[in-house]
Enzyme design. Structure first.
Site, PDB file in Angstrom:
ATOM      1  CG  ASP A 102     -16.529 -68.760  18.446  1.00 52.97           C
ATOM      2  OD1 ASP A 102     -17.214 -67.912  17.825  1.00 52.97           O
ATOM      3  OD2 ASP A 102     -15.780 -69.593  17.900  1.00 52.97           O
ATOM      4  CB  CYS A 159       2.214 -98.454  15.306  1.00 52.69           C
ATOM      5  SG  CYS A 159       2.693 -97.882  13.675  1.00 52.69           S
ATOM      6  CE1 TYR A 194     -33.775 -73.103  -5.952  1.00 55.46           C
ATOM      7  CE2 TYR A 194     -31.543 -73.333  -5.099  1.00 55.46           C
ATOM      8  CZ  TYR A 194     -32.710 -73.892  -5.572  1.00 55.46           C
ATOM      9  OH  TYR A 194     -32.817 -75.249  -5.658  1.00 55.46           O
ATOM     10  CD  GLU A 218     -30.616 -67.303  -8.869  1.00 56.22           C
ATOM     11  OE1 GLU A 218     -30.644 -68.404  -8.286  1.00 56.22           O
ATOM     12  OE2 GLU A 218     -31.638 -66.671  -9.173  1.00 56.22           O
ATOM     13  CG  LEU A 220     -33.384 -75.189 -13.238  1.00 55.53           C
ATOM     14  CD1 LEU A 220     -32.088 -74.603 -12.710  1.00 55.53           C
ATOM     15  CD2 LEU A 220     -34.297 -74.070 -13.739  1.00 55.53           C
ATOM     16  CB  CYS A 229       5.360-100.774  13.869  1.00 60.92           C
ATOM     17  SG  CYS A 229       3.754-101.570  13.702  1.00 60.92           S
ATOM     18  CD  GLU A 237     -20.758 -61.399  24.766  1.00 61.24           C
ATOM     19  OE1 GLU A 237     -21.550 -60.696  25.388  1.00 61.24           O
ATOM     20  OE2 GLU A 237     -19.928 -60.941  23.963  1.00 61.24           O
ATOM     21  CD  GLU A 261     -29.522 -77.328  -4.743  1.00 65.11           C
ATOM     22  OE1 GLU A 261     -30.713 -76.968  -4.916  1.00 65.11           O
ATOM     23  OE2 GLU A 261     -28.994 -78.254  -5.380  1.00 65.11           O
ATOM     24  CE  LYS A 308     -33.239 -69.427 -10.762  1.00 66.63           C
ATOM     25  NZ  LYS A 308     -33.314 -69.403  -9.312  1.00 66.63           N
ATOM     26  CG  ASP A 345     -19.456 -71.498  23.288  1.00 65.09           C
ATOM     27  OD1 ASP A 345     -20.276 -71.538  22.341  1.00 65.09           O
ATOM     28  OD2 ASP A 345     -18.264 -71.844  23.184  1.00 65.09           O
ATOM     29  CE  LYS A 390     -25.362 -80.247 -14.580  1.00 63.74           C
ATOM     30  NZ  LYS A 390     -26.453 -81.114 -14.277  1.00 63.74           N
ATOM     31  CG  ASP A 442     -23.216 -80.530  -7.227  1.00 61.43           C
ATOM     32  OD1 ASP A 442     -24.383 -80.947  -7.378  1.00 61.43           O
ATOM     33  OD2 ASP A 442     -22.212 -81.184  -7.552  1.00 61.43           O
ATOM     34  CB  CYS A 494       2.346-101.841  10.216  1.00 61.26           C
ATOM     35  SG  CYS A 494       2.592-100.085  10.521  1.00 61.26           S
ATOM     36  CB  CYS A 533      -1.094-100.712  12.022  1.00 63.69           C
ATOM     37  SG  CYS A 533       0.157-100.909  13.306  1.00 63.69           S
ATOM     38  NE  ARG A 586     -37.162 -81.305  -8.356  1.00 64.85           N
ATOM     39  CZ  ARG A 586     -37.258 -82.294  -9.230  1.00 64.85           C
ATOM     40  NH1 ARG A 586     -36.723 -83.466  -8.938  1.00 64.85           N
ATOM     41  NH2 ARG A 586     -37.862 -82.137 -10.377  1.00 64.85           N
ATOM     42  CE  LYS A 612     -28.079 -77.225 -12.123  1.00 68.52           C
ATOM     43  NZ  LYS A 612     -28.071 -78.138 -11.032  1.00 68.52           N
TER      44      LYS A 612
HETATM   45  S1  IVH Z   1     -33.929 -72.751  -9.619  1.00 66.35           S
HETATM   46  C1  IVH Z   1     -38.055 -73.505 -10.854  1.00 66.35           C
HETATM   47  N1  IVH Z   1     -31.573 -71.883  -8.793  1.00 66.35           N
HETATM   48  O1  IVH Z   1     -30.563 -77.334  -9.617  1.00 66.35           O
HETATM   49  C2  IVH Z   1     -36.645 -73.316 -10.549  1.00 66.35           C
HETATM   50  N2  IVH Z   1     -31.968 -74.222  -8.881  1.00 66.35           N
HETATM   51  O2  IVH Z   1     -31.020 -78.897 -12.048  1.00 66.35           O
HETATM   52  C3  IVH Z   1     -36.012 -74.464  -9.905  1.00 66.35           C
HETATM   53  N3  IVH Z   1     -30.102 -75.585  -8.081  1.00 66.35           N
HETATM   54  O3  IVH Z   1     -33.623 -78.788  -8.671  1.00 66.35           O
HETATM   55  C4  IVH Z   1     -34.636 -74.344  -9.504  1.00 66.35           C
HETATM   56  N4  IVH Z   1     -28.763 -73.895  -7.580  1.00 66.35           N
HETATM   57  O4  IVH Z   1     -31.886 -78.294  -6.841  1.00 66.35           O
HETATM   58  C5  IVH Z   1     -32.354 -72.950  -9.053  1.00 66.35           C
HETATM   59  N5  IVH Z   1     -29.551 -71.001  -8.026  1.00 66.35           N
HETATM   60  C6  IVH Z   1     -30.336 -72.057  -8.293  1.00 66.35           C
HETATM   61  C7  IVH Z   1     -29.898 -73.374  -8.076  1.00 66.35           C
HETATM   62  C8  IVH Z   1     -30.747 -74.433  -8.390  1.00 66.35           C
HETATM   63  C9  IVH Z   1     -28.920 -75.220  -7.597  1.00 66.35           C
HETATM   64  C10 IVH Z   1     -30.578 -76.982  -8.277  1.00 66.35           C
HETATM   65  C11 IVH Z   1     -31.984 -77.256  -7.788  1.00 66.35           C
HETATM   66  C12 IVH Z   1     -32.722 -77.767  -9.002  1.00 66.35           C
HETATM   67  C13 IVH Z   1     -31.603 -78.252  -9.858  1.00 66.35           C
HETATM   68  C14 IVH Z   1     -31.999 -78.290 -11.293  1.00 66.35           C
END
Ligand code: IVH
Length: 675
Positions: free
Chosen positions: A40, A432, A228, A119, A90, A412, A42, A176, A291, A44, A315, A123, A409, A427, A142, A121
């Site tokens: 780090d 304190c 992705y 893959e 999706l 104290c 180096e 994402e 996919k 910086d 999900k 969040d 508090c 407080c 989006r 998903k």
């Molecule tokens: S593919 C056409 N891959 O999930 C394909 N989406 O519920 C579009 N997301 O809007 C998305 N991880 O924001 C894809 N590995 C992943 C993802 C992913 C998270 C999100 C993405 C999408 C939402 C759909």
């Protein structure tokens, strides 16, 4: 660093370009590959060198320079952006049956052999990134899928996003943006500490962060990204597997936990594996995306208006547990904010047993009408922080009474205040003991003074035994006092005293961070130390002085100035000086020169004069100081060496007069280490 010496210009454009290329590669190795090749310090040091060059030659500043990640100006809003191709969403599946149904449908829509690419998903929030001839030009949310918002300035602060690609390609990529669990936890702790609202989950926190009008705030909150998809590469018939590999080759961060399977049965095993493993990941996932891998098969299967037919999101079921609140505890933080914690009957939730949950603040508790004895549903925000979602009112006892909030508090006893713009109780007694104790814990912590073995429980012990009140008392501790404590023998007390003693020699930035100045985190402390070099100079700095530092805005600068104006601060610094706690910046570049003592410059007092060819004076000064030299401005009998460039005047004369050793720049160069 050798390049600095070999080039004949003092700073050539090429030299700067090389520096940018190197810094960007180091960032890539650190943030994308997760395997840094430089320390780090180096990094910086090189970054600061780049800043210096850019200050001298602003016309050379390039858009892919790492200094361009964080803009100085506040945004006035977010312009609308029309997506070239719609950003789809999706279809969801919630159980095995729905996945089997998806599998049947897929196989009925094409006669091609099917492989599934699976893959995680992530969040977070979907983002589109655009590059023109390899240069990052735009990031958009989006939005409704057709029109999103331009969040370029904020997205640029995400270090894992390359500002320039490995090839000069024009491309749109999608992925994402998310907030790692650790950043989310830290952010909410800070929000709580500040008496501010907390974020419900990492996705909300990431969304709020990306829509912040101050890119500096975004930069500080440490977002990250996985890519992705790419509408551009889709035109080239890549399978999903190949597409991700191609993105990786271009320098993008992709998620490594991916796999290709021939059957849905194998996909289900993958889902099972990650259902168990998700809590160990450093980021939150809310499902698994399946996919169709082959692009020809994808085309045949096609799209609905909203989503591809060839993909589905499984999900995870929400993880919720029901338990009972038996008590509410209030704790006082470093800045006096008093936080409620629910003590609950232990229950298993999302990978661990939970018996406590933060209730965050008095306003939230009131809004949810939380009472002792209530049955509540809890979940883990960001997969880590146990939180009460709601009270099960049907299970509420008829004898239940609204919770009575504390007025004093808990530590104290002074009256608690509910500030107008805050959601928490505070407080406001600066003495304190709970606040003093929290400040000491912070002072000793790893990123601050790094006093080994002085963690929360040791500090608590010291307070209970009345051995300390304030921070300075640490430096007056005696071994015989320490040995009266539980779990503290001769060896451990010696070790602790040694660690306390060693902390006196820390570089300035550690002490600065350890003081717990509002809004000053470890990285701001580093910036301050690098700029001002001594505590006294920082204490004397004005808001304007501090704001000249790139990365520090008005709010932080004002907070620093206010801190140093307080009588308590003056007193504390005075006391720390008396016990010889170091208050100067120790250049971390010297870490790189393990053989510093071997350098002929070690411990020499050097004066630079005349026009140098290979360096600016500032740069040579930094190099010499890193080798242990002291570089001063005027020649005296104390001077050991004068390095003279062209047209040297008075100083050279004086050196000759005093018989001080004189080198030209070439001689100096020969004695600088080549790495
Ligand atoms: S593919 C056409 N891959 O999930 C394909 N989406 O519920 C579009 N997301 O809007 C998305 N991880 O924001 C894809 N590995 C992943 C993802 C992913 C998270 C999100 C993405 C999408 C939402 C759909």
């Amino acid at each position: 660093m050798e390049r600095n010496l070999e080039l004949k210009e003092k700073y050539s454009k090429q030299q700067m370009d090389q520096l940018i290329a190197d810094l960007n590669r180091y960032s890539y190795e650190y943030y994308v590959l997760d395997s840094p090749t430089v320390t780090d310090s180096e990094y910086d040091q090189l970054y600061r060198l780049l800043q210096t060059i850019e200050k001298e030659h602003p016309q050379w500043i390039r858009p892919d320079s790492p200094t361009q990640r964080v803009g100085d100006t506040l945004l006035s809003g977010f312009a609308k952006v029309q997506h070239e191709k719609p950003m789809l969403s999706l279809e969801n599946a919630f159980n095995e049956e729905e996945l089997m149904e998806f599998d049947r449908r897929i196989r009925s829509l094409t006669s091609r052999p099917i492989q599934y690419h699976v893959e995680l998903k992530i969040d977070g929030l979907a983002v589109s990134l655009k590059y023109e001839e390899g240069q990052f030009v735009q990031a958009a949310t989006r939005g409704d899928g057709t029109i999103g918002e331009d969040i370029t300035a904020n997205v640029k602060t995400i270090q894992a996003i390359p500002l320039r690609l490995q090839k000069p390609q024009s491309i749109e990529v999608r992925g994402e943006i998310y907030m790692p669990k650790a950043s989310f936890k830290l952010l909410n702790e800070m929000q709580e500490e500040k008496g501010q609202n907390i974020f419900a989950n990492p996705r909300n926190a990431a969304a709020g962060t990306l829509r912040n009008l101050d890119p500096k705030v975004t930069a500080a909150r440490k977002l990250n990204v996985f890519l992705y998809a790419s509408p551009t590469l889709d035109e080239q018939d890549f399978s999903q597997y190949e597409l991700l590999s191609e993105l990786k080759k271009l320098g993008f961060r992709i998620n490594p936990e991916r796999a290709v399977y021939d059957t849905m049965a194998e996909v289900l095993k993958y889902i099972e594996k990650y259902t168990a493993k998700r809590h160990e990941l450093p980021y939150e996932i809310d499902g698994i995306v399946i996919k169709v891998n082959d692009s020809k098969a994808q085309e045949e299967i096609g799209y609905t208006v909203k989503a591809p037919r060839w993909a589905i999101a499984y999900k995870f079921p929400a993880e919720v547990a029901k338990t009972r609140i038996v008590q509410v505890e209030w704790t006082v933080g470093r800045t006096g904010v008093v936080t409620p914690t629910a003590v609950m009957e232990p229950v298993f939730l999302a990978g661990s047993t939970v018996a406590r949950a933060s209730l965050h603040n008095v306003d939230l508790m009131k809004a949810r009408d939380i009472r002792i004895g209530d049955y509540v549903y809890i979940h883990k925000a960001g997969d880590i922080i146990p939180e009460v979602i709601r009270v099960d009112l049907e299970d509420r006892s008829i004898h239940s009474r609204p919770y009575t909030f504390p007025v004093a508090c808990p530590v104290c006893g002074s009256e608690l205040v509910h500030m107008e713009d805050e959601v928490a109780l505070r407080c406001v007694n600066p003495n304190c003991p709970a606040q003093l104790r929290e400040r000491m814990i912070h002072f000793a912590s790893r990123d601050a003074m790094n006093i080994d073995t002085l963690g929360e429980s040791r500090v608590n012990q010291l307070y209970k035994a009345n051995l300390v009140k304030g921070i300075t008392d640490l430096y007056h501790l005696k071994q015989h006092d320490l040995m009266t404590l539980d779990r503290m023998g001769e060896k451990s007390s010696e070790k602790l005293l040694e660690a306390i003693e060693a902390s006196k020699h820390n570089s300035l930035e550690r002490l600065l961070f350890g003081l717990g100045i509002r809004h000053v985190g470890a990285s701001t402390a580093k910036l301050l130390a690098a700029e001002f070099k001594t505590m006294d100079r920082i204490a004397a700095a004005t808001v304007e002085d501090i704001m000249t530092i790139e990365g520090i805005g008005a709010i932080i600068a004002e907070s620093i100035v206010a801190f140093f104006q307080m009588q308590e601060t003056k007193q504390l610094l005075h006391e720390l000086k008396q016990v010889h706690v170091n208050m100067t910046m120790i250049d971390r570049f010297s870490d790189l020169h393990e053989h510093q003592a071997d350098s002929p410059f070690h411990e020499l007092t050097v004066v630079l004069t005349g026009k140098l060819e290979h360096f600016t004076r500032k740069e040579l000064k930094a190099r010499l100081e890193a080798l242990g030299a002291k570089v001063t401005g005027s020649v005296s009998s104390q001077t050991d060496l004068v390095i003279a460039g062209a047209k040297a005047g008075n100083k050279l004369d004086k050196a000759q007069e005093l018989g001080v050793e004189i080198w030209n720049e070439e001689q100096a160069l020969q004695h600088l280490p080549k790495e």
